[in-house]
Each structure stands twice: as C-alpha cells, then as structure tokens.
Design a protein around this motif. Sequence first.
Motif, PDB file in Angstrom:
ATOM      1  N   THR A  28      -5.963  39.712 -16.059  1.00 25.60           N
ATOM      2  CA  THR A  28      -5.512  38.381 -16.066  1.00 25.60           C
ATOM      3  C   THR A  28      -3.926  38.411 -16.317  1.00 25.60           C
ATOM      4  OG1 THR A  28      -5.323  36.269 -17.230  1.00 25.60           O
ATOM      5  CG2 THR A  28      -6.041  38.413 -18.584  1.00 25.60           C
ATOM      6  N   ILE A  29      -3.307  37.395 -16.055  1.00 25.96           N
ATOM      7  CA  ILE A  29      -1.640  37.416 -16.136  1.00 25.96           C
ATOM      8  C   ILE A  29      -1.500  36.197 -17.043  1.00 25.96           C
ATOM      9  CG2 ILE A  29      -1.009  38.523 -14.161  1.00 25.96           C
ATOM     10  CD1 ILE A  29      -0.295  35.666 -13.101  1.00 25.96           C
ATOM     11  N   SER A  30      -2.738  35.567 -17.837  1.00 19.30           N
ATOM     12  CA  SER A  30      -2.573  34.303 -18.646  1.00 19.30           C
ATOM     13  C   SER A  30      -1.901  34.634 -19.860  1.00 19.30           C
ATOM     14  CB  SER A  30      -3.868  33.989 -18.867  1.00 19.30           C
ATOM     15  OG  SER A  30      -4.769  34.699 -19.569  1.00 19.30           O
ATOM     16  N   ARG A  31      -1.556  36.107 -20.388  1.00 22.01           N
ATOM     17  CA  ARG A  31      -0.665  36.218 -21.548  1.00 22.01           C
ATOM     18  C   ARG A  31       0.484  36.811 -21.027  1.00 22.01           C
ATOM     19  NH1 ARG A  31      -5.593  38.644 -25.447  1.00 22.01           N
ATOM     20  NH2 ARG A  31      -6.863  36.677 -25.385  1.00 22.01           N
ATOM     21  N   SER A  32       0.979  36.808 -19.831  1.00 24.67           N
ATOM     22  CA  SER A  32       1.934  37.571 -19.182  1.00 24.67           C
ATOM     23  C   SER A  32       3.084  36.395 -18.605  1.00 24.67           C
ATOM     24  CB  SER A  32       1.703  38.517 -18.107  1.00 24.67           C
ATOM     25  OG  SER A  32       0.974  39.590 -18.723  1.00 24.67           O
ATOM     26  N   ALA A  33       4.415  36.688 -19.272  1.00 26.80           N
ATOM     27  CA  ALA A  33       5.358  35.846 -18.900  1.00 26.80           C
ATOM     28  C   ALA A  33       5.782  36.499 -17.275  1.00 26.80           C
ATOM     29  CB  ALA A  33       6.701  36.015 -19.528  1.00 26.80           C
ATOM     30  N   MET A  34       5.958  35.647 -16.365  1.00 28.23           N
ATOM     31  CA  MET A  34       6.072  36.103 -15.136  1.00 28.23           C
ATOM     32  C   MET A  34       7.576  35.925 -14.552  1.00 28.23           C
ATOM     33  SD  MET A  34       3.249  37.370 -14.347  1.00 28.23           S
ATOM     34  CE  MET A  34       3.325  37.532 -12.536  1.00 28.23           C
ATOM     35  N   GLY A  35       7.994  36.580 -13.429  1.00 31.84           N
ATOM     36  CA  GLY A  35       9.528  36.383 -12.958  1.00 31.84           C
ATOM     37  C   GLY A  35       9.534  36.602 -11.512  1.00 31.84           C
ATOM     38  N   TRP A  36      10.398  35.855 -10.844  1.00 35.90           N
ATOM     39  CA  TRP A  36      10.806  36.103  -9.473  1.00 35.90           C
ATOM     40  C   TRP A  36      12.260  36.854  -9.434  1.00 35.90           C
ATOM     41  CZ3 TRP A  36       7.728  36.069  -5.303  1.00 35.90           C
ATOM     42  CH2 TRP A  36       6.215  35.378  -5.367  1.00 35.90           C
ATOM     43  N   ILE A  47      17.388  38.382 -11.062  1.00 37.46           N
ATOM     44  CA  ILE A  47      16.563  37.400 -11.463  1.00 37.46           C
ATOM     45  C   ILE A  47      16.607  36.132 -10.947  1.00 37.46           C
ATOM     46  CG2 ILE A  47      17.714  37.030 -13.652  1.00 37.46           C
ATOM     47  CD1 ILE A  47      14.571  36.680 -14.811  1.00 37.46           C
ATOM     48  N   LEU A  48      15.673  35.419 -10.336  1.00 35.05           N
ATOM     49  CA  LEU A  48      15.899  34.170  -9.947  1.00 35.05           C
ATOM     50  C   LEU A  48      15.390  32.875 -10.635  1.00 35.05           C
ATOM     51  CD1 LEU A  48      14.854  34.681  -6.120  1.00 35.05           C
ATOM     52  CD2 LEU A  48      17.120  34.567  -6.938  1.00 35.05           C
ATOM     53  N   ALA A  49      14.180  33.321 -11.163  1.00 34.70           N
ATOM     54  CA  ALA A  49      13.213  32.268 -12.309  1.00 34.70           C
ATOM     55  C   ALA A  49      12.374  32.971 -12.975  1.00 34.70           C
ATOM     56  CB  ALA A  49      12.751  31.229 -11.258  1.00 34.70           C
ATOM     57  N   ALA A  50      11.947  32.348 -14.060  1.00 36.28           N
ATOM     58  CA  ALA A  50      11.026  33.068 -14.866  1.00 36.28           C
ATOM     59  C   ALA A  50      10.042  31.947 -15.556  1.00 36.28           C
ATOM     60  CB  ALA A  50      11.399  33.953 -15.746  1.00 36.28           C
ATOM     61  N   ASP A 100       4.482  42.389 -20.359  1.00 34.55           N
ATOM     62  CA  ASP A 100       3.419  42.341 -21.455  1.00 34.55           C
ATOM     63  C   ASP A 100       4.113  41.981 -22.688  1.00 34.55           C
ATOM     64  OD1 ASP A 100       2.640  45.883 -20.828  1.00 34.55           O
ATOM     65  OD2 ASP A 100       1.434  43.834 -20.189  1.00 34.55           O
ATOM     66  N   SER A 101       4.407  40.382 -22.473  1.00 40.54           N
ATOM     67  CA  SER A 101       4.737  39.391 -23.403  1.00 40.54           C
ATOM     68  C   SER A 101       4.517  38.137 -22.744  1.00 40.54           C
ATOM     69  CB  SER A 101       6.125  39.690 -23.651  1.00 40.54           C
ATOM     70  OG  SER A 101       6.518  38.720 -24.471  1.00 40.54           O
ATOM     71  N   VAL A 102       4.317  37.197 -23.873  1.00 44.21           N
ATOM     72  CA  VAL A 102       4.124  35.624 -23.362  1.00 44.21           C
ATOM     73  C   VAL A 102       5.532  35.017 -23.278  1.00 44.21           C
ATOM     74  CG1 VAL A 102       1.941  35.648 -24.499  1.00 44.21           C
ATOM     75  CG2 VAL A 102       4.019  35.043 -25.964  1.00 44.21           C
ATOM     76  N   TYR A 103       6.726  35.717 -23.802  1.00 42.44           N
ATOM     77  CA  TYR A 103       7.855  35.117 -23.618  1.00 42.44           C
ATOM     78  C   TYR A 103       8.689  35.490 -22.539  1.00 42.44           C
ATOM     79  CZ  TYR A 103       6.549  34.129 -28.195  1.00 42.44           C
ATOM     80  OH  TYR A 103       5.786  33.700 -29.568  1.00 42.44           O
ATOM     81  N   ARG A 108      15.872  42.452 -15.801  1.00 40.56           N
ATOM     82  CA  ARG A 108      14.796  43.432 -14.867  1.00 40.56           C
ATOM     83  C   ARG A 108      14.109  44.362 -15.710  1.00 40.56           C
ATOM     84  NH1 ARG A 108      18.357  46.168 -10.541  1.00 40.56           N
ATOM     85  NH2 ARG A 108      18.901  47.554 -12.334  1.00 40.56           N
ATOM     86  N   ASP A 109      14.809  44.928 -16.651  1.00 40.36           N
ATOM     87  CA  ASP A 109      14.186  45.911 -17.277  1.00 40.36           C
ATOM     88  C   ASP A 109      13.007  45.405 -18.360  1.00 40.36           C
ATOM     89  OD1 ASP A 109      16.880  48.114 -17.852  1.00 40.36           O
ATOM     90  OD2 ASP A 109      15.695  47.807 -16.110  1.00 40.36           O
ATOM     91  N   GLY A 110      12.961  43.787 -18.542  1.00 41.99           N
ATOM     92  CA  GLY A 110      12.078  43.400 -19.174  1.00 41.99           C
ATOM     93  C   GLY A 110      10.639  43.202 -18.642  1.00 41.99           C
ATOM     94  N   TYR A 111      10.446  43.807 -17.405  1.00 40.71           N
ATOM     95  CA  TYR A 111       9.426  43.390 -16.686  1.00 40.71           C
ATOM     96  C   TYR A 111       8.558  44.873 -16.476  1.00 40.71           C
ATOM     97  CZ  TYR A 111      10.655  38.811 -16.484  1.00 40.71           C
ATOM     98  OH  TYR A 111      10.750  37.417 -16.545  1.00 40.71           O
ATOM     99  N   GLU A 112       7.444  45.096 -16.652  1.00 48.92           N
ATOM    100  CA  GLU A 112       6.567  46.456 -16.698  1.00 48.92           C
ATOM    101  C   GLU A 112       6.139  46.466 -15.097  1.00 48.92           C
ATOM    102  OE1 GLU A 112       6.968  45.585 -20.631  1.00 48.92           O
ATOM    103  OE2 GLU A 112       6.175  44.424 -19.294  1.00 48.92           O
ATOM    104  N   TYR A 113       5.612  45.300 -14.418  1.00 48.16           N
ATOM    105  CA  TYR A 113       4.833  45.539 -13.255  1.00 48.16           C
ATOM    106  C   TYR A 113       5.578  44.643 -12.224  1.00 48.16           C
ATOM    107  CZ  TYR A 113       1.790  46.410 -16.975  1.00 48.16           C
ATOM    108  OH  TYR A 113       1.275  46.913 -18.206  1.00 48.16           O
ATOM    109  N   TRP A 114       5.244  45.244 -10.942  1.00 52.31           N
ATOM    110  CA  TRP A 114       6.024  44.711 -10.054  1.00 52.31           C
ATOM    111  C   TRP A 114       5.289  44.680  -8.557  1.00 52.31           C
ATOM    112  CZ3 TRP A 114      11.391  42.823 -10.028  1.00 52.31           C
ATOM    113  CH2 TRP A 114      11.808  43.240 -11.396  1.00 52.31           C
ATOM    114  N   GLY A 115       5.289  43.614  -7.723  1.00 47.69           N
ATOM    115  CA  GLY A 115       4.705  43.684  -6.303  1.00 47.69           C
ATOM    116  C   GLY A 115       5.529  44.483  -5.581  1.00 47.69           C
TER     117      GLY A 115
END
Length: 124
Positions: A28-36, A47-50, A100-103, A108-115
């Motif tokens: 689940t990504i329900s506990r993950s902040a997400m970005g584009w 980064i465009l949006a989060a 791996d954070s709700v915030y 760019r380095d703040g994100y661990e997983y990428w499509g």
Amino acid sequence: QVQLVESGGGLVQAGGSLRLSCAASRRTISRSAMGWFRQAPGKERDILAAISSRGFSTYYADSVKGRFTISRDNAMNTVYLQMNSLKPEDTAVYYCAARDSVYISHARDGYEYWGQGTQVTVSS
C-alpha cells in the motif's frame, strides 16, 4: 518494496490536457507521500508536484502551478496528475515516485521508489 507504473502519457497539442496515473503494487502507498517529476532531454529530473500520504498537503513547482493538479486514491493505490493548458516546454518523460514518509519532500533524493516513466509530448 513498492512497484510503481505510470500510464496516460502521449502526444497532445498545445493547450490540451492529459491525465497521468501511477498505479502502485506489492504494498500500500497509504502511508507514503508521493511525487511527480519530469525529465527533458539533457536536463535534470525536477519535481512538479507532491502530495502527503492522506492528501491533506500538496506542493507544486512554479512552472506548473495553476495548470497541474495532483491527487490520490488510496483505496485504489493510485496517484494522478491532471495536466491542463499544456505547453511544448512540458514535453518530457514523467515519473511517479514514492517515499517512506507521510510527509512531502521537494527533493528528488527524498524519494526511494520510482516508476519507469511515461513520455509526454506537446506539439505546438
């Protein structure tokens, strides 16, 4: 480890709209902040949006503020990017990312997983 798959890219005329989707699997990504993010040839990945894990907080880069909208549906494990009033300079590969954070993170380095990315091409 979460797996992210973007879709919805393509060729559109200037002034048009596209809606990108980012479907998550394996967890689940329900506990993950997400970005584009996006990356044009020869340029950095910016980064465009989060959006925070529950959607209460959002961030937009100045270049897309007022034109792009990020949203999420945690029940569907999916994040979206609605893009309106597209310009030729929006042409790039667009990436979804999870952290791996709700915030929110703006980095760019703040994100661990990428499509793998989806191409967006805007013709003039």
